[in-house]
Design a protein around this motif. Structure first.
Motif, mmCIF file in Angstrom:
data_model
loop_
_atom_site.group_PDB
_atom_site.id
_atom_site.type_symbol
_atom_site.label_atom_id
_atom_site.label_comp_id
_atom_site.label_asym_id
_atom_site.label_seq_id
_atom_site.Cartn_x
_atom_site.Cartn_y
_atom_site.Cartn_z
ATOM 1 N N THR A 177 -7.717 -47.524 -9.680
ATOM 2 C CA THR A 177 -9.147 -46.922 -10.474
ATOM 3 C C THR A 177 -8.734 -46.496 -11.722
ATOM 4 N N GLY A 178 -7.465 -46.281 -11.935
ATOM 5 C CA GLY A 178 -7.044 -45.819 -13.493
ATOM 6 C C GLY A 178 -7.032 -44.290 -13.390
ATOM 7 N N TYR A 179 -7.120 -43.701 -12.241
ATOM 8 C CA TYR A 179 -7.053 -42.215 -12.039
ATOM 9 C C TYR A 179 -5.780 -41.736 -11.405
ATOM 10 N N ARG A 180 -4.983 -40.847 -11.830
ATOM 11 C CA ARG A 180 -3.959 -40.440 -11.142
ATOM 12 C C ARG A 180 -3.601 -39.255 -10.423
ATOM 13 N N ILE A 181 -2.569 -39.250 -9.788
ATOM 14 C CA ILE A 181 -2.101 -37.990 -9.069
ATOM 15 C C ILE A 181 -1.067 -37.047 -9.886
ATOM 16 N N TYR A 182 -1.309 -35.862 -10.021
ATOM 17 C CA TYR A 182 -0.458 -34.978 -10.819
ATOM 18 C C TYR A 182 0.237 -33.870 -10.057
ATOM 19 N N ASP A 183 1.172 -33.362 -10.475
ATOM 20 C CA ASP A 183 2.111 -32.292 -9.894
ATOM 21 C C ASP A 183 1.819 -30.872 -10.494
ATOM 22 N N CYS A 184 1.070 -30.999 -11.666
ATOM 23 C CA CYS A 184 0.851 -29.856 -12.576
ATOM 24 C C CYS A 184 -0.577 -29.543 -12.987
ATOM 25 N N ARG A 185 -0.714 -28.182 -12.415
ATOM 26 C CA ARG A 185 -2.258 -27.867 -12.858
ATOM 27 C C ARG A 185 -2.835 -28.137 -14.109
ATOM 28 N N ASN A 186 -1.940 -27.877 -15.025
ATOM 29 C CA ASN A 186 -2.304 -28.023 -16.549
ATOM 30 C C ASN A 186 -2.729 -29.445 -16.707
ATOM 31 N N ASP A 187 -2.009 -30.166 -16.264
ATOM 32 C CA ASP A 187 -2.710 -31.741 -16.467
ATOM 33 C C ASP A 187 -3.884 -31.772 -15.953
ATOM 34 N N ILE A 188 -4.380 -31.372 -15.037
ATOM 35 C CA ILE A 188 -5.767 -31.433 -14.171
ATOM 36 C C ILE A 188 -6.881 -30.935 -15.189
ATOM 37 N N LYS A 189 -6.501 -30.039 -16.030
ATOM 38 C CA LYS A 189 -7.477 -29.341 -16.902
ATOM 39 C C LYS A 189 -7.870 -30.463 -18.052
ATOM 40 N N LYS A 190 -6.927 -31.284 -18.357
ATOM 41 C CA LYS A 190 -7.199 -32.409 -19.327
ATOM 42 C C LYS A 190 -8.352 -33.282 -18.634
ATOM 43 N N LEU A 191 -8.619 -33.456 -17.372
ATOM 44 C CA LEU A 191 -9.369 -34.252 -16.959
ATOM 45 C C LEU A 191 -10.999 -33.893 -16.893
ATOM 46 N N ASN A 192 -10.812 -32.457 -17.208
ATOM 47 C CA ASN A 192 -12.255 -31.820 -17.515
ATOM 48 C C ASN A 192 -13.096 -31.969 -16.203
ATOM 49 N N PRO A 193 -12.603 -31.467 -14.992
ATOM 50 C CA PRO A 193 -13.359 -31.742 -13.616
ATOM 51 C C PRO A 193 -14.484 -30.650 -13.718
ATOM 52 N N ASP A 194 -15.454 -31.219 -12.582
ATOM 53 C CA ASP A 194 -16.409 -30.016 -12.379
ATOM 54 C C ASP A 194 -15.953 -29.304 -11.169
ATOM 55 N N ILE A 195 -15.454 -29.989 -10.364
ATOM 56 C CA ILE A 195 -15.142 -29.339 -9.245
ATOM 57 C C ILE A 195 -13.610 -29.683 -8.474
ATOM 58 N N ILE A 196 -13.002 -28.437 -8.080
ATOM 59 C CA ILE A 196 -11.802 -29.062 -7.448
ATOM 60 C C ILE A 196 -11.978 -28.754 -6.097
ATOM 61 N N ILE A 197 -11.551 -29.736 -4.912
ATOM 62 C CA ILE A 197 -11.529 -29.468 -3.792
ATOM 63 C C ILE A 197 -10.134 -29.246 -3.214
ATOM 64 N N ASP A 198 -9.835 -28.094 -2.429
ATOM 65 C CA ASP A 198 -8.480 -28.080 -2.033
ATOM 66 C C ASP A 198 -8.159 -27.999 -0.675
ATOM 67 N N PHE A 199 -7.320 -28.759 -0.216
ATOM 68 C CA PHE A 199 -7.070 -29.011 1.283
ATOM 69 C C PHE A 199 -5.243 -28.880 0.914
ATOM 70 N N THR A 200 -4.656 -27.684 0.780
ATOM 71 C CA THR A 200 -3.190 -27.580 0.567
ATOM 72 C C THR A 200 -2.600 -26.762 1.814
ATOM 73 N N ASN A 201 -2.232 -25.662 1.296
ATOM 74 C CA ASN A 201 -1.866 -24.584 2.424
ATOM 75 C C ASN A 201 -2.128 -23.282 1.588
ATOM 76 N N ALA A 202 -2.184 -22.202 2.322
ATOM 77 C CA ALA A 202 -2.630 -20.924 1.829
ATOM 78 C C ALA A 202 -2.124 -20.438 0.457
ATOM 79 N N ASP A 203 -0.752 -20.546 0.828
ATOM 80 C CA ASP A 203 -0.188 -20.072 -0.795
ATOM 81 C C ASP A 203 -0.398 -20.920 -1.793
ATOM 82 N N VAL A 204 -0.441 -21.955 -1.859
ATOM 83 C CA VAL A 204 -0.890 -23.088 -2.757
ATOM 84 C C VAL A 204 -2.211 -23.083 -3.153
ATOM 85 N N ALA A 205 -3.335 -22.769 -2.403
ATOM 86 C CA ALA A 205 -4.470 -22.632 -2.659
ATOM 87 C C ALA A 205 -4.842 -21.457 -3.201
ATOM 88 N N TYR A 206 -4.005 -20.350 -2.898
ATOM 89 C CA TYR A 206 -4.486 -19.082 -3.502
ATOM 90 C C TYR A 206 -4.034 -19.052 -4.916
#
Ligand SMILES: NC(=O)c1ccc[n+]([C@@H]2O[C@H](COP(=O)([O-])OP(=O)(O)OC[C@H]3O[C@@H](n4cnc5c(N)ncnc54)[C@H](O)[C@@H]3O)[C@@H](O)[C@H]2O)c1
Length: 265
Positions: free
Chosen positions: A51-80
């Motif tokens: 698709t040309g879209y990637r998986i990141y392991d750093c939240r600050n890289d996510i900011k550059k994607l300019n998303p409207d919504i994040i959906i979280d299915f991780t675990n409670a510590d990470v999600a917090y």
């Protein structure tokens, strides 16, 4: 078009929901966040098609994607951490992850109320579970006691489940059952046999391979019981609720808890 990033994209829920979102009109999955598979193309990872879209392991890289919504299915510590990060960065977040403490939820609520973005916490996305809780509130008025048996697959990390805790919170608003976990004179021969206890209701957690997500709420009164049971048999049970949450995020309050807020029952 809503631009979505899936947090926990490599997990059971992340994979399953992402595959559905890719097919959905009006939604574009523009990235994933996970400690696994960083750098991989999300399409190649999910379906084999780039698709040309990637998986990141750093939240600050996510900011550059300019998303409207994040959906979280991780675990409670990470999600917090992710919720706090999303609020700090003015990004709406829909959280399916369960296992938050009461203090964590209160802190999230306080922060979201002052935020410029929405935080929507949904412990169960299946419509049937929402209806089960609504009906249980009605039943509770006519019965003397209530116990919950929740059953999940053996990989589930938190116990009791988020759905059982939410059920207790909602039911106990209508009726206060037991004062204490054990009745006077009741002897628990093996510690824990009578289950966990919250707001007057016992909760029993079963974890077994072969199960998905199931809950039985049992009410008792003299000479009768009434049970209401919900079974999520596979993860497709959660798809309509996730889509509903995404499409209606603009309508909810800054801090919203539970899918019932979007369903008119
Ligand atoms: N709300 C609902 O309807 C619903 C339904 C099912 C499951 N859940 C909840 O969703 C959550 C996820 O469930 P699952 O079965 O997909 O779990 P899972 O363990 O399969 O997936 C979790 C994912 O999070 C990733 N992760 C872990 N630590 C991370 C980190 N530090 N940074 C980035 N990513 C990280 C993992 O690599 C994994 O891919 C659980 O809390 C579960 O209870 C909610």
């Amino acid at each position: 078009m809503k631009k979505i990033v899936m947090f926990g994209i490599c997990g059971n829920m992340g994979v399953s929901i992402s595959k559905e979102l890719i097919k959905e009109e009006g939604i574009e999955l523009v990235g994933g966040f996970d400690i696994k598979n960083a750098g991989k193309d999300i399409g190649e990872f999910l379906t084999g098609e780039k698709t040309g879209y990637r998986i990141y392991d750093c939240r600050n890289d996510i900011k550059k994607l300019n998303p409207d919504i994040i959906i979280d299915f991780t675990n409670a510590d990470v999600a917090y951490e992710s919720i706090n990060w999303a609020i700090d960065n003015n990004i709406d977040i829909i959280v399916g992850t369960t296992g938050f403490s009461r203090d964590e939820l209160s802190a999230i609520e306080r922060k979201s109320l002052k935020a410029k973005s929405k935080t929507f916490i949904v412990p169960n996305f299946s419509i049937g579970a929402v209806i089960m809780i609504k009906i249980s509130k009605l039943i509770s008025k006519y019965f003397d006691n209530c116990e919950i048996i929740e059953m999940h697959h053996d990989k589930k990390k938190d116990a009791p489940s988020g759905t059982s805790l939410y059920s207790v919170e909602e039911i106990s608003q209508c009726k206060k059952f037991n004062e204490s976990r054990l009745e006077e004179g009741e002897n628990e021969i093996i510690e824990g046999s009578r289950g966990g206890f919250k707001d007057g209701i016992h909760i029993h957690s079963v974890r077994l391979p072969g199960l998905m997500a199931h809950q039985n709420i049992i009410f008792g009164a003299r000479g009768q019981t009434l049970s209401i049971r919900h079974d999520s048999l596979d993860r497709s049970a959660f798809y309509p609720g996730v889509i509903l949450a995404i499409k209606n995020i603009d309508k909810i309050q800054n801090y919203t808890f539970g899918l019932d807020k979007l369903i008119d029952i």
